[in-house]
Design an enzyme around this catalytic site. Structure first.
Site, PDB file in Angstrom:
ATOM      1  N   ASN A   8      48.890  57.617  -9.347  1.00 31.51           N
ATOM      2  CA  ASN A   8      48.451  58.729  -8.359  1.00 31.51           C
ATOM      3  C   ASN A   8      49.465  59.735  -8.552  1.00 31.51           C
ATOM      4  O   ASN A   8      50.471  59.396  -7.837  1.00 31.51           O
ATOM      5  CB  ASN A   8      48.488  58.121  -6.812  1.00 31.51           C
ATOM      6  CG  ASN A   8      48.271  59.062  -5.751  1.00 31.51           C
ATOM      7  OD1 ASN A   8      47.905  60.095  -6.088  1.00 31.51           O
ATOM      8  ND2 ASN A   8      48.263  58.475  -4.570  1.00 31.51           N
TER       9      ASN A   8
ATOM     10  N   LYS B  71      49.826  62.356  -6.727  1.00 31.90           N
ATOM     11  CA  LYS B  71      49.941  63.075  -5.416  1.00 31.90           C
ATOM     12  C   LYS B  71      50.042  64.633  -5.829  1.00 31.90           C
ATOM     13  O   LYS B  71      49.409  65.192  -6.681  1.00 31.90           O
ATOM     14  CB  LYS B  71      50.960  62.505  -4.578  1.00 31.90           C
ATOM     15  CG  LYS B  71      50.883  61.107  -4.537  1.00 31.90           C
ATOM     16  CD  LYS B  71      51.793  60.227  -3.574  1.00 31.90           C
ATOM     17  CE  LYS B  71      51.638  58.841  -3.699  1.00 31.90           C
ATOM     18  NZ  LYS B  71      52.200  58.326  -2.179  1.00 31.90           N
TER      19      LYS B  71
ATOM     20  N   HIS C 198      42.745  57.303   0.639  1.00 27.75           N
ATOM     21  CA  HIS C 198      44.526  57.122   0.560  1.00 27.75           C
ATOM     22  C   HIS C 198      45.082  57.000   1.895  1.00 27.75           C
ATOM     23  O   HIS C 198      44.593  57.888   2.695  1.00 27.75           O
ATOM     24  CB  HIS C 198      45.428  57.975  -0.471  1.00 27.75           C
ATOM     25  CG  HIS C 198      46.658  57.603  -0.628  1.00 27.75           C
ATOM     26  ND1 HIS C 198      47.727  57.845   0.236  1.00 27.75           N
ATOM     27  CD2 HIS C 198      46.907  56.900  -1.604  1.00 27.75           C
ATOM     28  CE1 HIS C 198      48.489  57.405  -0.397  1.00 27.75           C
ATOM     29  NE2 HIS C 198      48.440  56.722  -1.376  1.00 27.75           N
TER      30      HIS C 198
ATOM     31  N   GLU D  34      47.584  58.531   3.086  1.00 21.75           N
ATOM     32  CA  GLU D  34      48.219  59.906   3.403  1.00 21.75           C
ATOM     33  C   GLU D  34      47.026  60.875   3.632  1.00 21.75           C
ATOM     34  O   GLU D  34      47.042  61.757   4.668  1.00 21.75           O
ATOM     35  CB  GLU D  34      48.796  60.735   2.250  1.00 21.75           C
ATOM     36  CG  GLU D  34      50.324  59.818   1.843  1.00 21.75           C
ATOM     37  CD  GLU D  34      50.659  59.758   0.385  1.00 21.75           C
ATOM     38  OE1 GLU D  34      50.154  60.593  -0.388  1.00 21.75           O
ATOM     39  OE2 GLU D  34      51.678  59.039   0.256  1.00 21.75           O
TER      40      GLU D  34
ATOM     41  N   GLU E 228      47.505  48.962   0.007  1.00 24.17           N
ATOM     42  CA  GLU E 228      48.731  49.714  -0.137  1.00 24.17           C
ATOM     43  C   GLU E 228      49.192  49.500   1.599  1.00 24.17           C
ATOM     44  O   GLU E 228      48.810  50.527   2.377  1.00 24.17           O
ATOM     45  CB  GLU E 228      48.518  51.038  -0.147  1.00 24.17           C
ATOM     46  CG  GLU E 228      47.679  51.207  -1.793  1.00 24.17           C
ATOM     47  CD  GLU E 228      48.061  52.681  -2.214  1.00 24.17           C
ATOM     48  OE1 GLU E 228      48.616  52.640  -3.380  1.00 24.17           O
ATOM     49  OE2 GLU E 228      47.820  53.867  -1.683  1.00 24.17           O
TER      50      GLU E 228
ATOM     51  N   GLY F 230      56.254  54.820  -1.058  1.00 25.59           N
ATOM     52  CA  GLY F 230      57.357  55.719  -1.095  1.00 25.59           C
ATOM     53  C   GLY F 230      58.475  55.574  -0.536  1.00 25.59           C
ATOM     54  O   GLY F 230      59.356  56.364  -0.483  1.00 25.59           O
TER      55      GLY F 230
ATOM     56  N   SER G 215      55.253  51.406  -3.806  1.00 28.93           N
ATOM     57  CA  SER G 215      56.364  50.972  -4.151  1.00 28.93           C
ATOM     58  C   SER G 215      56.578  50.172  -5.399  1.00 28.93           C
ATOM     59  O   SER G 215      57.287  49.551  -5.659  1.00 28.93           O
ATOM     60  CB  SER G 215      57.727  50.775  -3.263  1.00 28.93           C
ATOM     61  OG  SER G 215      57.997  51.947  -2.352  1.00 28.93           O
TER      62      SER G 215
HETATM   63  P1  PGA Z   1      54.350  54.770  -3.995  1.00 24.80           P
HETATM   64  O1  PGA Z   1      52.892  55.343  -3.886  1.00 24.80           O
HETATM   65  O2  PGA Z   1      54.173  54.021  -5.441  1.00 24.80           O
HETATM   66  O3  PGA Z   1      55.257  55.946  -4.652  1.00 24.80           O
HETATM   67  O4  PGA Z   1      54.900  53.747  -3.068  1.00 24.80           O
HETATM   68  C1  PGA Z   1      51.833  54.436  -3.985  1.00 24.80           C
HETATM   69  C2  PGA Z   1      50.487  55.222  -3.568  1.00 24.80           C
HETATM   70  O5  PGA Z   1      50.641  56.179  -2.659  1.00 24.80           O
HETATM   71  O6  PGA Z   1      49.514  55.013  -4.041  1.00 24.80           O
END
Ligand code: PGA
Length: 254
Positions: A12, A14, A98, A100, A169, A175, A214
């Site tokens: 992803n 983003k 997601h 976010e 997740e 993140g 992460s």
């Molecule tokens: P990250 O993001 O690996 O940077 O923690 C995962 C995601 O948001 O899909």
């Protein structure tokens, strides 16, 4: 590992990499993906990079995903992108719900269910995201929250013969550099598998449940070794082909 659940590693990107810098990144992914056996690799660039990345991926085994879609096929929805547009760009996949999107764009479980439905109606495989916040985990609410999120789209995915993916997740792990330990991840993944099986065993057998939050080259192997972890949804580490490739290679051991 169930043979219908080939490990899936999705990147992803983003809101990183537009149509120019996405091309060398996609080329780096193609390079390592050519060497993989029994692992499916998908990347989700920003919308404006989809066409350039589709061209770069052409003829490669790497799949293309949108990061979001509008539930309607077209209409007066300024700034939105529909399922048919993603298909036209070469996407076979789309990330839906997601955290976010849920956190910053107000996506509710009902909206996520509509989007999962729209994805399937347009021949896109949804990667439907679920996960609890830190406050919910600390309150012992993890399984209740995740169950409600899964139940919101359970009927929709049960009615389709398409093998969708669900990404667990934990919001507190995205993140942040903090991951759920393999045992914490497996507990939730196994619970999701049970809820799917309660609906239909075939649904449980065909659904890939990815872990995200992460995931890095150095923790991927332990997470992917869990019996109910069928792959990973990778954010930060997917922006570096070296790290993303190492995660994908770790999935080969499944
Ligand atoms: P990250 O993001 O690996 O940077 O923690 C995962 C995601 O948001 O899909």
């Amino acid at each position: 590992m169930n043979p219908s659940r080939t490990p899936l590693i999705a990147g992803n990107w983003k809101m990183f990499h537009g149509g120019q810098s996405s091309v060398p990144l996609a080329a780096g992914v193609v390079e390592f993906a050519k060497e993989l056996t029994n692992v499916e690799v998908v990347v989700a660039p920003p919308f404006t990079a989809l066409a350039a990345v589709a061209a770069e991926l052409h003829g490669s085994p790497v799949g293309l995903a949108g990061q979001n879609l509008h539930p309607k096929p077209e209409g007066a929805y300024t700034g939105e992108i529909s399922g048919p547009f993603l298909r036209e760009c070469g996407c076979a996949w789309v990330i839906v719900g997601h955290s976010e999107r849920r956190q910053y764009f107000g996506e509710t479980d009902a909206v996520v269910a509509d989007k999962v439905s729209a994805a399937l109606a347009n021949g896109l495989i949804p990667i439907a995201c679920v996960g609890e916040t830190l406050a919910q985990r600390e309150a012992g609410e993890t399984l209740r929250v995740v169950k409600a999120q899964v139940e919101a789209f359970l009927d929709v995915i049960a009615q389709s013969s398409e093998a969708v993916a669900i990404a667990y997740e934990p919001v507190w792990a995205i993140g942040t550099g903090k991951t759920a330990g393999p045992a914490e991840a497996e507990e939730v993944h196994a619970a999701i598998r049970t809820w799917l099986a309660n609906k239909a065993q075939s649904l449980a057998d065909r659904t890939r449940i990815l872990y995200g939050g992460s995931v890095k080259a150095d923790n991927a192997a332990a997470l992917l070794a869990c019996p109910n972890v069928d792959g990973a949804l990778v954010g930060g580490a997917s922006l570096d082909p070296g790290s993303f490739g190492a995660i994908a290679r770790a999935a080969q051991a499944k």
